[in-house]
Write an enzyme that holds these catalytic residues in place. Structure first.
Site, PDB file in Angstrom:
ATOM      1  N   LEU A  56       0.854  -1.190   0.000  1.00 41.93           N
ATOM      2  CA  LEU A  56       0.000   0.000   0.000  1.00 41.93           C
ATOM      3  C   LEU A  56       0.887   1.237   0.000  1.00 41.93           C
ATOM      4  O   LEU A  56       1.976   1.230   0.569  1.00 41.93           O
ATOM      5  CB  LEU A  56      -0.895   0.018   1.243  1.00 41.93           C
ATOM      6  CG  LEU A  56      -1.920  -1.113   1.410  1.00 41.93           C
ATOM      7  CD1 LEU A  56      -2.644  -0.969   2.740  1.00 41.93           C
ATOM      8  CD2 LEU A  56      -2.915  -1.137   0.255  1.00 41.93           C
ATOM      9  N   ASP A  57       0.384   2.324  -0.615  1.00 40.52           N
ATOM     10  CA  ASP A  57       1.091   3.595  -0.554  1.00 40.52           C
ATOM     11  C   ASP A  57       1.175   4.085   0.890  1.00 40.52           C
ATOM     12  O   ASP A  57       0.399   3.664   1.750  1.00 40.52           O
ATOM     13  CB  ASP A  57       0.362   4.652  -1.396  1.00 40.52           C
ATOM     14  CG  ASP A  57       0.390   4.343  -2.876  1.00 40.52           C
ATOM     15  OD1 ASP A  57       1.248   3.547  -3.304  1.00 40.52           O
ATOM     16  OD2 ASP A  57      -0.463   4.893  -3.597  1.00 40.52           O
ATOM     17  N   ARG A  58       2.081   5.001   1.124  1.00 40.62           N
ATOM     18  CA  ARG A  58       2.326   5.511   2.473  1.00 40.62           C
ATOM     19  C   ARG A  58       1.042   5.972   3.171  1.00 40.62           C
ATOM     20  O   ARG A  58       0.804   5.660   4.341  1.00 40.62           O
ATOM     21  CB  ARG A  58       3.326   6.668   2.400  1.00 40.62           C
ATOM     22  CG  ARG A  58       3.564   7.358   3.744  1.00 40.62           C
ATOM     23  CD  ARG A  58       4.613   8.430   3.634  1.00 40.62           C
ATOM     24  NE  ARG A  58       4.892   9.013   4.944  1.00 40.62           N
ATOM     25  CZ  ARG A  58       6.093   9.420   5.336  1.00 40.62           C
ATOM     26  NH1 ARG A  58       7.123   9.321   4.528  1.00 40.62           N
ATOM     27  NH2 ARG A  58       6.259   9.941   6.538  1.00 40.62           N
TER      28      ARG A  58
END
Length: 313
Positions: free
Chosen positions: A139-141
């Site tokens: 997942l993105d940050r």
């Protein structure tokens, strides 16, 4: 002294495998050449009825074949850092974690000690266990929600293959600007923006194929709550595709820095389902977004909308 991460599996040999080699049996179970090599190099890695055997040796009906995975070194260059982890599920083979916003998944030049990898390194170090970091669903940050981590070499290999075959099912919730269509599919290739390390865009000349399906769950006060499923897994795919059709995610610092609703992108990994890599059991998890309250102006309606949104598209 650091302990090892150990995983032991026992297989009862059925009649159909009478006279076949241990190697043939394990390959049929999905063991790769790399994994078989690891087992050969592990003391007691492959045993029949309690005694070590070679992969070329023949099996007999009623035998118990035991394989033992030992990992004695943790991932290098991952600094153990104490942090709160929301572990939804854990067994000998995998972890399901509900990730908060502002937590990168992997260490990088600018994120050396604030990542999920750092937190897990500390978690296992405190238990006296070696741990090799194998994040299966990234997942993105600032994307919140469920992700999957493998705990050993075998589950990591099996889950990676399942990911390639699209046998790990994920659905997302997002808040986007404007009123979206009732449902739709975005089929538009994505490429890196020239001159940028991070930003992506739709580019029909240079891009790789990317397909996103969405369904609108609710529209309120200039924003739509949508449910999304991916056919492909390109970097920033949902964020880029929703911007491309004129409905960028609210709070997205890169593609729509509008923070009136929240201070990070409203994207949540809401639903995760897969077959357990070792037992074959169906595993299914759901997670409500941290911004659920934004859709509870009519409390019962908003709650029901979010609870029911993992149904099939």
């Amino acid at each position: 002294m650091e302990k090892c991460m150990k995983r032991i599996l026992n297989y009862q040999i059925e009649k159909e495998w009478e006279g076949e080699s241990a190697a043939a049996f394990l390959r049929a179970k999905g063991f790769s050449r790399h994994i078989l090599t690891h087992l050969k190099q592990t003391e007691g890695g492959i045993c029949r009825n309690g005694s070590r055997i070679w992969l070329s040796e023949r099996l007999h009906f009623g035998d118990v074949l035991t394989v033992t995975f030992l990992e004695e070194r943790s991932s290098e260059n991952i600094v153990p850092v104490p942090m709160k982890l929301d572990i939804v599920y854990e067994d000998e083979d995998l972890l399901v974690i509900d990730k908060p916003a502002d937590m990168p998944v992997h260490p990088s030049i600018h994120n050396f000690d604030n990542t999920l990898a750092n937190g897990l390194a500390y978690y296992y170090e405190s238990r006296g266990e070696a741990f090799v970091y194998r994040c299966i669903t990234r997942l993105d940050r600032d994307t919140t929600g469920l992700l999957l981590v493998a705990k050993n070499m075998l589950s990591g290999a099996f889950l990676a293959e399942m990911g390639k075959r699209r046998e790990i099912h994920r659905e997302y919730l997002a808040i986007v600007t404007g009123k979206t269509e009732a449902e739709g599919t975005v089929d538009a290739p994505i490429a890196r923006v020239e001159g940028s390390v991070l930003e992506r865009c739709v580019d029909f000349q240079r891009g790789e194929r990317a397909v996103t399906h969405y369904r609108t769950l609710e529209y309120r006060d200039g924003y739509s709550l949508v449910r999304l499923k991916l056919e492909t897994g390109r970097t920033h795919q949902i964020r880029v595709h929703m911007k491309y059709i004129g409905h960028p995610l609210t709070g997205d610092f890169l593609y729509n820095p509008d923070y009136r609703l929240m201070d990070h992108q409203a994207l949540h990994s809401h639903y995760l389902a897969f077959r357990h890599p070792i037992t074959g059991e169906r595993m299914e998890f759901t997670s409500q977004p941290p911004w659920q309250g934004l859709w509870e102006g009519r409390e019962e309606d908003g709650e029901e909308t979010l609870k029911s949104c993992h149904c099939s598209m």
